[in-house]
Scaffold this motif. Structure first.
Motif: not given
Length: 361
Positions: A61-63, A262, A264, A266, A271-273, A332, A341, A343
């Motif tokens: 849910n994140t890089a 990935l 993101s 944060d 967080t946008l991923y 997220k 989160h 997606d």
């Protein structure tokens, strides 16, 4: 603990619904192993593909990678949707040895809750035309989606690398079935190796690879009385040696593998991923145990014989291709150590993911 187990029970119950539609599994086996393999493969392909798509989702849910010994514990539910084109199949294109009556279009396991066409197998034994098998292909479940819950733990190790493990213990549902899963993944920061970019506080870039295996089993019951109830006009010789046929089960293993880049942004609360990558799935379907089958030799009366472990079918990815591209994006929310989160993965079998976790960076 009960609340954590509930999503896994939902998965098993949906799988049991599919197996419940295979009450005619004995009828299909009466077609012989070659034709039974073709029918099983066409009927179950959508769920095999959907499970595979689920297994390749929900990994991240994140890089951003955890610091050393930072961790997260996350429960996700991935739901794959079967495209309309895979809710039916054409029986006439399977190359069956039997004769099909009525429309050749049959529902797959994800199709409508209605029976498919009738398939009949006749053979001349001496001067008598004997019916060896006659059945309708199985009904669909009416469920065009498959949810797969997954509990996983990610922990930061050296060199801005994160190790991720998945595990679902073997869960039995009564005496009829079970489900289990395990997997592992690795996420590594690419950002740290790019001059200039590595100093950006909110942007993160990483590589991820993961593998998951899901196993489901369901008990079956196909008895030799099926043949005596066919009203074929001939008596079948019983050469089974008193076999009880009480050890039958269907076992399905689905393997999913995915590799992604990935990215993101944060921020403290949100967080946008997103990710772009490839995925590969493989499904192995086996019927284990002893099954009554028909053997015909010359002009002798057909004989019922016992066959052990009659089917072993392998289905690779979507429509047999080796790999498929996937495009994923999500958001997220983090409130203290709690994360939520959502997606969406765009693919032939699209996947919606929702997750709830605890994260300590």
């Amino acid at each position: 603990m009960k609340k954590l187990i509930l999503p896994f029970l939902i998965l098993v119950l949906i799988s049991s619904t599919a197996v419940g539609q295979l009450n005619s599994v004995g009828n299909i086996m009466s077609a012989g192993t070659a034709d039974a393999s073709k029918i099983f493969g066409a009927y179950l392909k959508p769920y095999a593909n959907a499970f595979g798509s689920d297994l390749n989702g929900g990994w991240y849910n994140t890089a951003k990678v955890h610091k050393l010994l930072g961790f997260d514990l996350t429960l996700t539910i991935n739901t794959a949707f079967v495209p309309s084109s895979d809710k039916t199949y054409d029986v006439s294109k399977l190359g069956l040895k039997g004769t099909t009556s009525g429309s050749p279009i049959a529902p797959t396991v994800a199709g409508k809750n209605s029976s498919g066409p009738n398939v009949t197998y006749n053979q001349m034994v001496g001067t008598t035309n004997v019916t060896l098998a006659s059945f309708n292909t199985p009904k669909g479940t009416g469920l065009g989606f498959i949810p797969s819950p997954m509990l996983q733990l990610g922990i930061g190790i050296i060199k801005e690398t994160e190790l991720i493990g998945r595990y679902v213990p073997n869960i039995n549902i009564g005496d009829n079935g079970s489900v289990s899963a395990w997997g592992f993944g690795l996420k590594h920061s690419i950002k740290q190796w790019i001059p200039g970019v590595k100093m950006e506080p909110f942007f993160h870039l990483s590589f991820f690879g993961g593998y998951t295996q899901l196993k489901t089993t369901s008990k079956l019951n196909f008895q030799k009385e099926y043949y005596t109830n066919l009203n074929s006009g001939i008596t079948f010789t019983d050469n089974t040696g008193g076999a009880k046929f009480d050890n039958q089960k269907m076992e399905m293993k689905v393997n999913g593998m995915t590799f992604n880049i990935l990215a993101s942004f944060d921020f403290p609360v949100i967080t946008l991923y997103g990710a772009v990558g490839i995925s590969n799935t493989k499904t192995n379907l086996k019927l284990k145990g002893d099954y009554p089958m028909i053997s015909v030799s010359g002009t002798n009366p057909p004989a019922i014989v016992s066959l052990t472990d009659p089917l072993n079918i392998e289905m690779k990815s979507m429509s047999g291709s080796k790999t498929k591209p996937r495009l994923n994006g999500g958001v997220k929310f983090k409130l203290s150590v709690i994360t939520i989160h959502f997606d969406y993965t765009y693919a032939n079998y699209s996947v919606v993911t929702a997750g709830l976790g605890i994260s300590v960076r």
